[in-house]
Motif scaffolding. Structure first.
Motif, PDB file in Angstrom:
ATOM      1  N   CYS A 105       0.923  -0.930  -0.068  1.00 42.41           N
ATOM      2  CA  CYS A 105       0.010  -0.044   0.346  1.00 42.41           C
ATOM      3  C   CYS A 105       0.935   1.336   0.042  1.00 42.41           C
ATOM      4  O   CYS A 105       1.984   0.950   0.421  1.00 42.41           O
ATOM      5  CB  CYS A 105      -0.679  -0.273   1.176  1.00 42.41           C
ATOM      6  SG  CYS A 105      -0.095   0.155   2.692  1.00 42.41           S
ATOM      7  N   SER A 106       0.228   2.319  -0.396  1.00 40.50           N
ATOM      8  CA  SER A 106       0.940   3.539   0.205  1.00 40.50           C
ATOM      9  C   SER A 106       0.481   4.614   1.005  1.00 40.50           C
ATOM     10  O   SER A 106      -1.122   4.414   1.479  1.00 40.50           O
ATOM     11  CB  SER A 106       1.295   4.246  -1.432  1.00 40.50           C
ATOM     12  OG  SER A 106      -0.425   5.060  -2.029  1.00 40.50           O
ATOM     13  N   LEU A 139      -0.571  -1.570 -14.070  1.00 39.07           N
ATOM     14  CA  LEU A 139      -1.082  -1.827 -13.000  1.00 39.07           C
ATOM     15  C   LEU A 139      -2.690  -2.331 -13.612  1.00 39.07           C
ATOM     16  O   LEU A 139      -3.160  -2.706 -12.700  1.00 39.07           O
ATOM     17  CB  LEU A 139      -1.268  -1.341 -12.179  1.00 39.07           C
ATOM     18  CG  LEU A 139      -1.843  -1.000 -10.285  1.00 39.07           C
ATOM     19  CD1 LEU A 139      -1.617  -2.967  -9.921  1.00 39.07           C
ATOM     20  CD2 LEU A 139      -1.030  -0.606  -8.973  1.00 39.07           C
ATOM     21  N   GLY A 140      -3.519  -1.453 -14.124  1.00 37.28           N
ATOM     22  CA  GLY A 140      -4.817  -1.276 -14.157  1.00 37.28           C
ATOM     23  C   GLY A 140      -4.981  -2.777 -15.107  1.00 37.28           C
ATOM     24  O   GLY A 140      -5.531  -2.809 -14.475  1.00 37.28           O
ATOM     25  N   GLU A 141      -3.907  -3.012 -16.103  1.00 38.09           N
ATOM     26  CA  GLU A 141      -4.362  -3.970 -16.610  1.00 38.09           C
ATOM     27  C   GLU A 141      -4.410  -5.542 -16.306  1.00 38.09           C
ATOM     28  O   GLU A 141      -5.143  -6.309 -16.640  1.00 38.09           O
ATOM     29  CB  GLU A 141      -3.114  -3.535 -17.890  1.00 38.09           C
ATOM     30  CG  GLU A 141      -3.936  -2.639 -18.999  1.00 38.09           C
ATOM     31  CD  GLU A 141      -2.240  -2.566 -20.306  1.00 38.09           C
ATOM     32  OE1 GLU A 141      -1.145  -3.621 -20.136  1.00 38.09           O
ATOM     33  OE2 GLU A 141      -2.100  -1.787 -20.625  1.00 38.09           O
ATOM     34  N   ALA A 142      -2.790  -5.425 -15.056  1.00 34.80           N
ATOM     35  CA  ALA A 142      -2.542  -6.383 -14.557  1.00 34.80           C
ATOM     36  C   ALA A 142      -4.135  -6.503 -13.404  1.00 34.80           C
ATOM     37  O   ALA A 142      -4.701  -7.521 -13.360  1.00 34.80           O
ATOM     38  CB  ALA A 142      -1.788  -6.559 -13.002  1.00 34.80           C
ATOM     39  N   VAL A 143      -4.571  -5.527 -13.063  1.00 34.81           N
ATOM     40  CA  VAL A 143      -6.301  -5.286 -11.754  1.00 34.81           C
ATOM     41  C   VAL A 143      -7.092  -6.973 -12.676  1.00 34.81           C
ATOM     42  O   VAL A 143      -7.509  -7.419 -12.771  1.00 34.81           O
ATOM     43  CB  VAL A 143      -6.440  -4.242 -11.872  1.00 34.81           C
ATOM     44  CG1 VAL A 143      -7.996  -4.348 -10.390  1.00 34.81           C
ATOM     45  CG2 VAL A 143      -5.194  -3.770 -10.488  1.00 34.81           C
ATOM     46  N   ALA A 144      -7.497  -5.655 -14.419  1.00 30.42           N
ATOM     47  CA  ALA A 144      -8.395  -6.428 -14.808  1.00 30.42           C
ATOM     48  C   ALA A 144      -8.410  -7.810 -14.872  1.00 30.42           C
ATOM     49  O   ALA A 144      -9.159  -8.545 -15.254  1.00 30.42           O
ATOM     50  CB  ALA A 144      -8.486  -5.382 -16.670  1.00 30.42           C
ATOM     51  N   SER A 145      -7.123  -7.864 -15.522  1.00 26.17           N
ATOM     52  CA  SER A 145      -6.786  -9.207 -16.108  1.00 26.17           C
ATOM     53  C   SER A 145      -6.392 -10.364 -15.653  1.00 26.17           C
ATOM     54  O   SER A 145      -5.240 -12.136 -15.652  1.00 26.17           O
ATOM     55  CB  SER A 145      -6.642  -9.413 -18.412  1.00 26.17           C
ATOM     56  OG  SER A 145      -5.178  -9.102 -17.573  1.00 26.17           O
ATOM     57  N   GLY A 146      -5.145  -9.563 -14.769  1.00 21.77           N
ATOM     58  CA  GLY A 146      -4.654 -11.012 -14.040  1.00 21.77           C
ATOM     59  C   GLY A 146      -4.875 -10.716 -11.996  1.00 21.77           C
ATOM     60  O   GLY A 146      -6.264 -10.954 -11.839  1.00 21.77           O
ATOM     61  N   ASN A 147      -3.993 -11.384 -11.188  1.00 18.26           N
ATOM     62  CA  ASN A 147      -4.280 -11.557 -10.074  1.00 18.26           C
ATOM     63  C   ASN A 147      -3.534 -10.426  -8.901  1.00 18.26           C
ATOM     64  O   ASN A 147      -2.229 -10.597  -8.999  1.00 18.26           O
ATOM     65  CB  ASN A 147      -4.420 -12.686  -9.907  1.00 18.26           C
ATOM     66  CG  ASN A 147      -4.965 -13.377 -11.015  1.00 18.26           C
ATOM     67  OD1 ASN A 147      -5.983 -14.488 -10.390  1.00 18.26           O
ATOM     68  ND2 ASN A 147      -4.442 -14.154 -11.563  1.00 18.26           N
ATOM     69  N   VAL A 148      -4.118  -9.616  -8.671  1.00 17.74           N
ATOM     70  CA  VAL A 148      -3.377  -8.305  -7.977  1.00 17.74           C
ATOM     71  C   VAL A 148      -3.456  -7.956  -6.405  1.00 17.74           C
ATOM     72  O   VAL A 148      -4.515  -8.195  -6.136  1.00 17.74           O
ATOM     73  CB  VAL A 148      -3.344  -7.190  -8.492  1.00 17.74           C
ATOM     74  CG1 VAL A 148      -2.082  -6.381  -8.069  1.00 17.74           C
ATOM     75  CG2 VAL A 148      -2.940  -7.464  -9.656  1.00 17.74           C
ATOM     76  N   VAL A 149      -2.654  -8.423  -5.537  1.00 16.91           N
ATOM     77  CA  VAL A 149      -3.302  -8.463  -4.562  1.00 16.91           C
ATOM     78  C   VAL A 149      -2.305  -7.084  -3.799  1.00 16.91           C
ATOM     79  O   VAL A 149      -1.203  -6.772  -3.673  1.00 16.91           O
ATOM     80  CB  VAL A 149      -3.319  -9.796  -2.846  1.00 16.91           C
ATOM     81  CG1 VAL A 149      -4.177 -10.627  -3.711  1.00 16.91           C
ATOM     82  CG2 VAL A 149      -2.454 -10.156  -2.840  1.00 16.91           C
ATOM     83  N   ILE A 150      -2.752  -6.482  -2.629  1.00 22.81           N
ATOM     84  CA  ILE A 150      -2.040  -5.483  -2.066  1.00 22.81           C
ATOM     85  C   ILE A 150      -2.022  -5.788  -0.210  1.00 22.81           C
ATOM     86  O   ILE A 150      -3.035  -5.915   0.582  1.00 22.81           O
ATOM     87  CB  ILE A 150      -3.178  -3.848  -2.354  1.00 22.81           C
ATOM     88  CG1 ILE A 150      -3.043  -3.768  -3.751  1.00 22.81           C
ATOM     89  CG2 ILE A 150      -1.956  -3.144  -1.622  1.00 22.81           C
ATOM     90  CD1 ILE A 150      -3.357  -2.647  -3.939  1.00 22.81           C
ATOM     91  N   ILE A 151      -0.603  -5.549   0.348  1.00 19.81           N
ATOM     92  CA  ILE A 151      -0.388  -5.280   1.792  1.00 19.81           C
ATOM     93  C   ILE A 151      -0.574  -4.104   2.310  1.00 19.81           C
ATOM     94  O   ILE A 151      -0.123  -3.524   1.731  1.00 19.81           O
ATOM     95  CB  ILE A 151       0.936  -6.814   2.087  1.00 19.81           C
ATOM     96  CG1 ILE A 151       1.069  -7.603   1.161  1.00 19.81           C
ATOM     97  CG2 ILE A 151       1.069  -6.265   3.499  1.00 19.81           C
ATOM     98  CD1 ILE A 151       2.594  -7.794   1.351  1.00 19.81           C
ATOM     99  N   SER A 152      -1.715  -4.534   2.726  1.00 23.27           N
ATOM    100  CA  SER A 152      -2.194  -3.137   3.715  1.00 23.27           C
ATOM    101  C   SER A 152      -1.804  -2.889   4.996  1.00 23.27           C
ATOM    102  O   SER A 152      -2.107  -4.091   5.594  1.00 23.27           O
ATOM    103  CB  SER A 152      -3.600  -3.253   2.994  1.00 23.27           C
ATOM    104  OG  SER A 152      -4.592  -1.396   4.231  1.00 23.27           O
ATOM    105  N   GLY A 153      -2.037  -1.286   5.550  1.00 21.35           N
ATOM    106  CA  GLY A 153      -1.267  -1.463   6.676  1.00 21.35           C
ATOM    107  C   GLY A 153      -2.650  -1.293   7.864  1.00 21.35           C
ATOM    108  O   GLY A 153      -2.705  -1.703   8.862  1.00 21.35           O
ATOM    109  N   GLY A 154      -4.162  -1.081   7.059  1.00 21.37           N
ATOM    110  CA  GLY A 154      -5.375  -0.925   7.783  1.00 21.37           C
ATOM    111  C   GLY A 154      -5.875  -2.313   7.821  1.00 21.37           C
ATOM    112  O   GLY A 154      -7.262  -2.776   8.281  1.00 21.37           O
ATOM    113  N   TYR A 155      -5.968  -2.697   6.398  1.00 19.00           N
ATOM    114  CA  TYR A 155      -6.544  -3.719   6.051  1.00 19.00           C
ATOM    115  C   TYR A 155      -6.142  -5.115   5.923  1.00 19.00           C
ATOM    116  O   TYR A 155      -6.938  -6.495   5.664  1.00 19.00           O
ATOM    117  CB  TYR A 155      -7.150  -3.629   4.896  1.00 19.00           C
ATOM    118  CG  TYR A 155      -8.375  -2.316   4.408  1.00 19.00           C
ATOM    119  CD1 TYR A 155      -9.249  -3.400   4.448  1.00 19.00           C
ATOM    120  CD2 TYR A 155      -7.886  -0.651   3.861  1.00 19.00           C
ATOM    121  CE1 TYR A 155     -10.408  -2.335   4.328  1.00 19.00           C
ATOM    122  CE2 TYR A 155      -9.288  -0.335   4.503  1.00 19.00           C
ATOM    123  CZ  TYR A 155     -10.704  -1.119   4.087  1.00 19.00           C
ATOM    124  OH  TYR A 155     -12.194   0.026   4.518  1.00 19.00           O
ATOM    125  N   GLY A 156      -4.696  -5.456   6.168  1.00 25.82           N
ATOM    126  CA  GLY A 156      -3.896  -6.681   6.168  1.00 25.82           C
ATOM    127  C   GLY A 156      -3.214  -7.247   4.894  1.00 25.82           C
ATOM    128  O   GLY A 156      -2.941  -6.678   4.011  1.00 25.82           O
TER     129      GLY A 156
END
Length: 213
Positions: A23-24, A84-101
């Motif tokens: 995350c940022s 990144l937008g292309e990857a979200v649409a046709s791939g599998n992207v997860v984000i490590i998040s300080g608030g959501y884990g």
């Protein structure tokens, strides 16, 4: 740990790996009401831990949401676009998040202000969620793009990937002198883009790949 160059990723199909980003701190405020995703929800243990962590953070409770990858606006996200937008649409992207884990990149989230502290989360929870997400998506390889000296990298390194029967790579940046707070996420964003587009000659000079075991 095996330290490699970006050539280690050459034979991987970016659409057939679980892509992991951090995350940022920079985030868009506001958002819009978003209907619940048709994707399977996260297990109750993560939902409960999220509620506990977000209750201690500065969080927007108005109900205004944005997909996670649109919420974050830090340097990585600016330089990873538009791949990144292309990857979200046709791939599998997860984000490590300080608030959501852990969040799927297209998962609607609220604005929050919370640095990732691994001690905030039940031990082993985020590790098991990453492994489970790869299996849910029927993937056997994980590639993470995070700074090597952060809690995000620490999380990736403490997972026993071999025991989980998964192949994992940690893409980091080395050799950066001054301005690392900007330059490291910039190069990581460019590396993500190069990997997604399979443009081997576009990887930044400082890219190092760790083969995690």
């Amino acid at each position: 740990l095996g330290l490699l160059g970006p050539g280690a990723l050459r034979l991987l199909d970016p659409r057939r790996v679980l892509l992991v980003a951090a995350c940022s701190a920079a985030k868009v405020q506001g958002g819009r009401p978003i209907a619940q995703s048709i994707q399977p929800g996260w297990p109750g243990a993560l939902q409960e831990a999220r509620a506990h962590v977000l209750a201690t953070a500065d969080t927007d409770t108005s109900g205004e949401l944005l997909p996670a990858w649109e919420r974050y606006t830090g340097t990585f996200y600016r330089y990873a676009a538009p791949a990144l937008g292309e990857a979200v649409a046709s791939g599998n992207v997860v984000i490590i998040s300080g608030g959501y884990g852990l969040v799927r990149a297209d998962e609607p989230i609220a604005w929050y202000n919370k640095v990732l502290r691994l001690a905030d989360w039940p031990r082993g929870l985020l590790e098991s969620m990453l492994v489970s997400e790869a299996r849910r998506a029927n993937l056997d390889t994980v590639v993470a793009f995070v700074s090597g000296t952060t809690s995000y990298a620490q999380l990736m390194r403490r997972i026993s990937w071999r025991a989980a029967d998964l192949d994992a790579y940690l893409v980091t940046i080395t050799g950066v002198g001054g301005g690392a707070m900007f330059e490291v996420p910039r190069q990581l964003g460019l590396a993500f883009s190069a990997f997604w587009k399979q443009q081997d000659d576009h990887f930044p000079r400082g890219v190092t790949v760790e083969h995690l075991r």
